[in-house]
Scaffold this active site. Structure first.
Site, PDB file in Angstrom:
ATOM      1  CG  ASP A  36       8.925   2.283   3.468  1.00 23.03           C
ATOM      2  OD1 ASP A  36       7.924   1.654   3.088  1.00 23.03           O
ATOM      3  OD2 ASP A  36      10.078   1.802   3.441  1.00 23.03           O
TER       4      ASP A  36
ATOM      5  CD  GLU B   6       4.803  -0.122   5.023  1.00 27.24           C
ATOM      6  OE1 GLU B   6       4.616  -1.234   4.523  1.00 27.24           O
ATOM      7  OE2 GLU B   6       5.931   0.392   5.134  1.00 27.24           O
TER       8      GLU B   6
END
Length: 635
Positions: free
Chosen positions: A315, A368
């Site tokens: 993330d 990401e």
């Protein structure tokens, strides 16, 4: 008087690795471990607290009395406190009570390495071990081919608390209940992988799991650690890979968490310009500190080793890479070379990926990452960050923007849709339609589409068809597959009752069949990261808003010809050029009645003729349904 017995699981070599940032299995040493010493069963505890003056284990076994069990500090300046407490055992709750050398400040912390945590809002750690017997030997032996870069890789992103709930009982589904319903559903929908939004323990439901406090413990909201293993095992039994959302980018400042752990900035960077995340009001790890680096890499290895995860979606990588991320002038300090790159974070990500792929060459790490930072998915040895894949945020934004436009205006914006192919092969891209696109007023995916209900769903089917035939792997968030009409709400179940309506059932059937097509047609995945796997037929017919291209595999006979009609106007006798003469057979049509399409526009004469078109010697006339994708192969 302390009743802690001197004991250690650390060798001198362990300490050396820890202090140099090279110990990648710290979970075998730190935390609480049930052992037998001198014939007495109890628990060994170890915690890193170099600024501590005193560290006590407080728990339900000593009535939370900090004078009862004081740990011993190691002699080697490692900052590790440890010891054996007789009779403390599985199921006991505990914390570390730490008196700091910094003005005597006292903190009471959960164990950073705890294998199980109390159900929020309670915050204690739990002594735990399990002897789960894995049944996924066949999957683990074969998963390399399932995770390969030339394999179909279609991901269903799931938030376990809101996928489906026991509404009548006003509760979440458990890991074991999900092992029945969710596993069967993902298999039925033909996804190759499932991705869980963070399941590591977190205190605050509205964070969706992205503010972690228990990095080594699956959340107790849905059951026990061995029950989560059972869920993973069931996915593997069905031939489905499991990806875990992993958050090494920041952590919350909750009193029981990692922040100010021993009265000092232990895990977080002490400079708030590098250690505080303004967007999320959270703390940022000190990636330049070796012991912190070992903690994070050990955590990545832990989930792959102990829970048989098949990949990690990392993330907020962009926030890690740049010192000026979401900061104004004067709020950040350049690196030693005067640049904006966070050199410590970059070094950490490279080392993490190297460690993961060295130990687990058959998994994938997925970044990401939303910027143009180069070589995110290139190997470290060639100058890259070492990820296996990277989210293609540009494709996502451009596609959603394009399909949100009224079709009458699309002729002016066709380049927005086709632009992604200019850079599609600069990284190993995954095409994401994730949870982030259906929250905070962005509307549900289907509700972004223009027109009446039929057109909205036809546009939805068309966009998904474009996604599945565009180079790259795929990710779709729960509910998007059947056209959930409301934004995602983490507190409530998806609107499964919508499947009683044909438009929603049609969308679901389309996604199921697109996954099947993606898996069964080699041309759609064999060269998904190579320019050799894609060829335009025509991307310039702006006036008709039609694009056509070829997806190419290892064997030319498997090539797939794809045509998209991006308006509600059917195009009869529309001609496209073909790479060679022959007869085509249809392999997909997004407009059939099964998907709630018109089912009207047939193509019966599919033999090419010798007429030059699109700079090709052969061509064919086709009837293009409204807002549709057609796919063909040569017979």
């Amino acid at each position: 008087m302390s009743k802690v017995i001197v004991h250690s699981l650390f060798s001198n070599f362990d300490i050396s690795l820890f202090k140099s940032g090279k110990h990648y299995k710290l979970y075998e040493k730190f935390g609480s471990h049930i052992i037998t010493k001198d014939g007495i069963e109890g628990t060994y505890f170890a915690v890193w607290a170099p600024s501590a003056k005193q560290v006590s284990v407080v728990g339900d076994f000593n009535y939370w009395n900090d004078q009862e069990h004081q740990l011993n500090v190691r002699w080697d300046s490692s900052g590790i406190w440890e010891g054996f407490i007789p009779y403390a055992g599985k199921g006991n709750t505990y914390k570390y009570k730490i008196q700091s050398n910094n003005n005597g400040e006292v903190t009471e912390k959960a164990d950073p390495y705890a294998r199980r945590c109390e159900h929020p809002p309670k915050t204690a750690s739990i002594i735990w071990e399990d002897n789960y017997f894995w049944k996924d030997k066949n999957w683990m032996k074969e998963r390399k081919k399932h995770n390969a870069l030339d394999a179909p890789y279609s991901v269903y992103e799931v938030h376990l608390g809101s996928w489906k709930q026991k509404v009548e009982e006003n509760r979440f589904m458990s890991y074991t209940e999900l092992a029945d319903e969710l596993v069967d559903y993902v298999e039925e929908m033909n996804f190759t992988h499932v991705e869980f939004m963070p399941i590591m323990e977190f205190p605050y439901d509205p964070s969706w799991g992205y503010q972690l406090t228990g990095y080594f413990a699956p959340t107790s909201r849905f059951g026990y650690p061995d029950e989560f293993k059972f869920l993973v095992d069931k996915f593997h039994e069905k031939g489905i890979g499991v990806i875990l959302d992993w958050v090494p980018s920041h952590f919350p400042s909750d009193a029981h968490g990692l922040g100010n752990f021993d009265g000092s900035s232990l895990y977080e960077h002490p400079d708030p310009r590098k250690g505080y995340h303004q967007d999320w009001k959270s703390l940022i790890f000190n990636y330049g500190r070796n012991e912190v680096k070992s903690f994070l890499i050990s955590n990545a290895i832990f989930w792959l080793e102990q829970y048989h995860a098949d990949g990690l979606r990392v993330d907020a990588v962009a926030s890690m890479l740049f010192l000026d991320y979401s900061r104004e002038e004067g709020e950040w300090e350049p690196n030693e070379f005067g640049g904006r790159e966070n050199l410590d974070a970059i070094a950490f990500l490279k080392e993490m990926n190297e460690a993961v792929y060295k130990n687990f060459p058959d998994v994938q790490t997925i970044a990401e990452e939303s910027t143009s930072f180069p070589q995110v998915s290139s190997p470290v040895f060639s100058g890259g960050l070492g990820f296996g894949m990277k989210w293609m945020m540009g494709w996502m934004h451009d596609s959603l923007d394009y399909f949100a436009k009224e079709p009458i205006y699309r002729r002016h914006h066709q380049n927005d849709l086709t632009f992604s192919l200019n850079y599609a092969f600069t990284e190993n891209f995954m095409l994401p339609l994730s949870h982030d696109e259906v929250v905070y007023g962005k509307k549900a995916i289907v509700d972004k589409m223009p027109g009446d209900e039929w057109q909205k769903f036809a546009n939805l089917r068309l966009m998904y068809s474009f996604m599945y035939t565009h180079p790259g792997t795929k990710l779709l968030f729960q509910g998007a597959e059947f056209g959930q009409t409301s934004e995602w709400n983490f507190q409530t179940s998806l609107d499964w009752h919508l499947l009683e309506h044909n438009v929603h059932k049609g969308a679901q059937d389309l996604v199921k069949d697109l996954n099947k097509l993606y898996k069964e047609e080699p041309a759609l995945h064999e060269k998904q990261f190579s320019h050799e796997g894609f060829e335009w037929i025509d991307h310039g017919d702006h006036e008709n808003s039609v694009i056509s291209y070829i997806r190419k595999g290892e064997n030319e006979k498997n090539n797939v010809v794809i045509i998209l009609n991006l308006t509600p106007e059917p195009r009869e006798k529309y001609r496209i050029g073909l790479p060679k003469k022959g007869t085509l057979k249809p392999v997909f049509n997004s407009d059939i009645q099964k998907y709630n399409g018109t089912g009207d526009f047939k193509n019966t004469k599919l033999t090419s003729n010798k007429k030059t078109w699109n700079s090709r010697d052969n061509s064919i006339e086709l009837n293009l349904p409204p807002l549709s994708m057609l796919a063909f192969k040569y017979k």
